[in-house]
Design an enzyme around this catalytic site. Structure first.
Site, mmCIF file in Angstrom:
data_model
loop_
_atom_site.group_PDB
_atom_site.id
_atom_site.type_symbol
_atom_site.label_atom_id
_atom_site.label_comp_id
_atom_site.label_asym_id
_atom_site.label_seq_id
_atom_site.Cartn_x
_atom_site.Cartn_y
_atom_site.Cartn_z
ATOM 1 C CG HIS A 1 -2.123 -0.844 1.071
ATOM 2 N ND1 HIS A 1 -3.327 -0.574 1.680
ATOM 3 C CD2 HIS A 1 -2.318 -1.966 0.341
ATOM 4 C CE1 HIS A 1 -4.210 -1.495 1.326
ATOM 5 N NE2 HIS A 1 -3.625 -2.347 0.531
ATOM 6 C CE1 TYR B 1 -5.936 3.788 10.859
ATOM 7 C CE2 TYR B 1 -5.241 4.162 8.601
ATOM 8 C CZ TYR B 1 -5.106 3.495 9.808
ATOM 9 O OH TYR B 1 -4.118 2.544 9.950
ATOM 10 N N PRO C 1 -4.373 0.651 18.962
ATOM 11 C CG PRO C 1 -6.319 -0.465 18.402
ATOM 12 C CD PRO C 1 -5.615 0.161 19.556
ATOM 13 C CE LYS D 1 3.569 3.262 13.198
ATOM 14 N NZ LYS D 1 3.868 2.621 11.944
ATOM 15 C CE1 TYR E 1 -1.276 4.073 9.126
ATOM 16 C CE2 TYR E 1 -0.159 3.183 7.196
ATOM 17 C CZ TYR E 1 -1.231 3.175 8.080
ATOM 18 O OH TYR E 1 -2.243 2.259 7.908
HETATM 19 P P1 FAD Z 1 1.376 -11.789 21.660
HETATM 20 O O1 FAD Z 1 0.913 -11.806 20.260
HETATM 21 O O2 FAD Z 1 0.411 -11.420 22.727
HETATM 22 O O3 FAD Z 1 1.994 -13.214 21.963
HETATM 23 C C1 FAD Z 1 2.341 -13.615 23.268
HETATM 24 C C2 FAD Z 1 2.256 -15.124 23.352
HETATM 25 O O4 FAD Z 1 2.655 -15.540 24.644
HETATM 26 C C3 FAD Z 1 0.835 -15.637 23.162
HETATM 27 O O5 FAD Z 1 0.827 -16.661 22.203
HETATM 28 C C4 FAD Z 1 0.424 -16.132 24.545
HETATM 29 O O6 FAD Z 1 -0.474 -17.218 24.486
HETATM 30 C C5 FAD Z 1 1.768 -16.520 25.117
HETATM 31 N N1 FAD Z 1 1.802 -16.511 26.580
HETATM 32 C C6 FAD Z 1 1.190 -15.653 27.443
HETATM 33 N N2 FAD Z 1 1.463 -15.971 28.708
HETATM 34 C C7 FAD Z 1 2.266 -17.052 28.653
HETATM 35 C C8 FAD Z 1 2.884 -17.850 29.655
HETATM 36 N N3 FAD Z 1 2.703 -17.599 30.955
HETATM 37 N N4 FAD Z 1 3.657 -18.878 29.258
HETATM 38 C C9 FAD Z 1 3.842 -19.164 27.956
HETATM 39 N N5 FAD Z 1 3.269 -18.439 26.954
HETATM 40 C C10 FAD Z 1 2.506 -17.402 27.309
HETATM 41 N N6 FAD Z 1 -1.694 -4.404 16.626
HETATM 42 C C11 FAD Z 1 -1.772 -3.737 15.507
HETATM 43 O O7 FAD Z 1 -0.740 -3.237 15.036
HETATM 44 N N7 FAD Z 1 -2.984 -3.629 14.841
HETATM 45 C C12 FAD Z 1 -4.113 -4.214 15.322
HETATM 46 O O8 FAD Z 1 -5.162 -4.138 14.719
HETATM 47 C C13 FAD Z 1 -4.054 -4.908 16.517
HETATM 48 N N8 FAD Z 1 -5.150 -5.488 17.037
HETATM 49 C C14 FAD Z 1 -5.034 -6.135 18.238
HETATM 50 C C15 FAD Z 1 -6.159 -6.716 18.809
HETATM 51 C C16 FAD Z 1 -6.054 -7.364 20.038
HETATM 52 C C17 FAD Z 1 -7.295 -7.981 20.659
HETATM 53 C C18 FAD Z 1 -4.806 -7.432 20.706
HETATM 54 C C19 FAD Z 1 -4.679 -8.127 22.046
HETATM 55 C C20 FAD Z 1 -3.701 -6.858 20.117
HETATM 56 C C21 FAD Z 1 -3.794 -6.201 18.889
HETATM 57 N N9 FAD Z 1 -2.690 -5.627 18.284
HETATM 58 C C22 FAD Z 1 -2.796 -4.974 17.136
HETATM 59 C C23 FAD Z 1 -1.392 -5.680 18.854
HETATM 60 C C24 FAD Z 1 -0.561 -6.779 18.220
HETATM 61 O O9 FAD Z 1 -1.370 -7.861 17.917
HETATM 62 C C25 FAD Z 1 0.502 -7.120 19.230
HETATM 63 O O10 FAD Z 1 1.344 -5.983 19.385
HETATM 64 C C26 FAD Z 1 1.334 -8.335 18.850
HETATM 65 O O11 FAD Z 1 0.537 -9.497 18.925
HETATM 66 C C27 FAD Z 1 2.521 -8.468 19.795
HETATM 67 O O12 FAD Z 1 3.130 -9.713 19.614
HETATM 68 P P2 FAD Z 1 3.792 -10.467 20.831
HETATM 69 O O13 FAD Z 1 4.347 -11.706 20.239
HETATM 70 O O14 FAD Z 1 4.698 -9.552 21.552
HETATM 71 O O15 FAD Z 1 2.608 -10.796 21.837
HETATM 72 C C1 DHB Z 2 -5.600 -2.674 11.049
HETATM 73 C C2 DHB Z 2 -5.536 -2.322 12.351
HETATM 74 C C3 DHB Z 2 -5.078 -1.066 12.671
HETATM 75 O O1 DHB Z 2 -4.980 -0.690 13.941
HETATM 76 C C4 DHB Z 2 -4.686 -0.165 11.724
HETATM 77 O O2 DHB Z 2 -4.264 1.065 12.089
HETATM 78 C C5 DHB Z 2 -4.727 -0.547 10.429
HETATM 79 C C6 DHB Z 2 -5.182 -1.809 10.089
HETATM 80 C C7 DHB Z 2 -6.110 -4.018 10.695
HETATM 81 O O3 DHB Z 2 -6.428 -4.798 11.586
HETATM 82 O O4 DHB Z 2 -6.209 -4.304 9.506
#
Ligand code: FAD
Ligand code: DHB
Length: 422
Positions: A100, A229, A321, A325, A417
């Site tokens: 994009h 947005y 979100p 980021k 962005y």
């Molecule tokens: P996570 O993806 O949370 O992974 C952590 C892992 O550790 C999980 O698999 C969990 O099961 C595991 N875990 C937890 N506790 C334990 C334990 N005690 N022992 C072993 N394993 C454990 N970001 C965006 O940029 N855009 C979005 O639209 C967006 N939507 C989101 C929606 C939701 C509901 C959430 C919660 C987050 C969203 N995010 C979004 C943020 C993005 O998904 C996260 O920043 C990203 O997942 C971070 O990755 P991570 O691997 O650090 O953590």
């Molecule tokens: C999506 C989520 C976001 O927070 C964003 O800024 C752009 C895209 C998504 O889930 O596609």
């Protein structure tokens, strides 16, 4: 003293599926890096290390299907794509990901394009779901036989202030102990790693926003090729996508709302009401295949290192979100951590690990600022102390009008962005 290099022989890969080796009783395992969590941070770190000959063991409390069932982020910065290339998991991303070059801001029913490529000298983002990134990393890990434990219960980290940290857990009633040189806490916001650090060693910063995002995934063609947005007096809306036949939409909702209260029809009519007339007319609706409400928060924990324990991704910080980021910040943490560990094992130098927390936090705070700013600009904050009610709305309108008319403001927006360099 350099870190001891202890290898698992033969490599362990225990999984929930029947075709994998079954664990014996009371397992004791040595590894170089114990990674807690198989989200994008943990899996990407494991892949970057494995490609440099550093053995990491991943310990995840959920099943692979559960991890893959979480619908989350969708927009990858160029730096994140580069890291996935380095990790050797970008083939499908290049085939199926959607580059994009811009996105639309919808203000008062009128759309304005932010030309990312123009204001950043050719940079762009790629639409490719977090689920797909995770799947690619999981498939690679499984194909390579890199050690992983899923469905791990009672995961606990020990002795990370010593040279021999340990992780204990059980899988199907069998106790396991992993002894490692380092522990990477990639276990998300609710994980065990940050919670195991003594409170006096941590400084935390938090802002909880007084609204949530109601998200819907639907097998329908996206309303537009590019993201929209929308700042609307009824509240924020976002039109995003995962592929030409998979749409992801969000509307700002009340924190008191429950998913069950939102029928598909109610969601579609609210979304349509918050879009400009051409988008509202073009919106194709259909049954939701996922619907969830996410609260919004900004959170940072400092520092990100405690002895031999390093926090990465959501374990250390959360951004709201808006601007996508979260996943990209997790990737830049993992870049710094993998570099530090590679330097340590290859050259015996602790410099990269010593700088890890500072290097991450400089970028984390900049992304937190951007996410807070974009969130504050786009949402209705009426009854909140965070804004000035009706005056806050008028100030947002003025800032948005300035943003879409000023090359300097659009450059600042676009630069953030597409992702600040790392
Ligand atoms: P996570 O993806 O949370 O992974 C952590 C892992 O550790 C999980 O698999 C969990 O099961 C595991 N875990 C937890 N506790 C334990 C334990 N005690 N022992 C072993 N394993 C454990 N970001 C965006 O940029 N855009 C979005 O639209 C967006 N939507 C989101 C929606 C939701 C509901 C959430 C919660 C987050 C969203 N995010 C979004 C943020 C993005 O998904 C996260 O920043 C990203 O997942 C971070 O990755 P991570 O691997 O650090 O953590
Ligand atoms: C999506 C989520 C976001 O927070 C964003 O800024 C752009 C895209 C998504 O889930 O596609």
């Amino acid at each position: 003293m350099g870190p001891e290099v202890l290898r698992c022989e033969p490599p362990h890969f225990w999984h929930h599926e029947a075709n994998h080796k079954q664990p014996r009783q009371d397992m004791k395992i040595n590894t170089q890096v114990a990674i807690i969590g198989a989200g994008p941070s943990g899996l990407l770190l494991g892949a970057l290390l494995a490609r440099e000959g550093i053995e990491a063991t991943v310990i995840e409390q959920r099943s692979p299907d559960y991890v893959l069932g979480r619908i989350r982020a969708g927009v990858l910065e160029q730096g994140t794509v580069g890291l996935l290339e380095r990790a050797g998991v970008a083939d499908r991303l290049h085939r199926e990901g959607l580059p994009h070059d811009g996105f639309d801001l919808c203000v008062d029913g009128v759309r304005h394009r932010i030309d990312l490529a123009r204001w950043t000298r050719g940079k762009r983002v790629t639409v490719y779901g977090q689920t797909e990134v995770t799947r690619d990393l999981m498939d690679q890990r499984q194909a390579q036989g890199w050690p992983s434990f899923y469905d791990a219960q009672e995961v606990a980290v020990h002795d990370f202030d010593s040279a021999r940290p340990r992780v204990t857990f059980s899988v199907q009633g069998v106790q396991h102990e992993v002894q490692a040189d380092y522990i990477a806490g990639c276990d998300g916001y609710h994980g065990v790693c940050r919670a195991s650090v003594p409170a006096q060693a941590l400084t935390t910063y938090e802002r909880v926003y007084p609204f949530g995002w109601l998200g819907v995934l639907s097998r329908t063609p996206p309303v537009s090729d590019e993201l929209i947005y929308s700042n609307h007096e009824r509240g924020f809306a976002l039109c995003s996508l995962r592929s030409p036949m998979l749409s992801r939409y969000y509307v700002q909702c009340s924190l008191q709302d429950k998913v069950e209260q939102w029928s598909d029809d109610a969601f579609w009519s609210e979304l349509r009401a918050r879009l400009d007339a051409p988008a509202a007319a073009a919106l194709v609706t259909g049954p939701s295949i996922e619907k969830s409400i996410a609260p919004l928060r900004s959170f940072v924990a400092e520092p990100m290192r405690f002895g031999q324990l390093f926090l990465a991704g959501d374990a250390a910080h959360i951004v709201p979100p808006t601007g996508a980021k979260g996943l990209n910040l997790a990737a830049s943490d993992v870049h710094y951590l993998s570099q530090g560990l590679i330097e340590r094992y290859r050259e015996g130098s602790p410099a990269g690990l010593d700088q890890y927390s500072d290097r991450c936090l400089r970028r984390v705070w900049k992304a937190s600022r951007f996410s807070w700013w974009f969130t504050s600009l786009m949402h209705r904050f009426e009854q909140s102390e965070l804004s000035g009610g009706p005056m806050g709305y008028r100030l947002q309108q003025a800032e948005l009008e300035y943003l879409v008319q000023s090359e300097a403001a659009m450059t600042a927006m676009a630069e953030n962005y597409v992702g600040l360099p790392f």
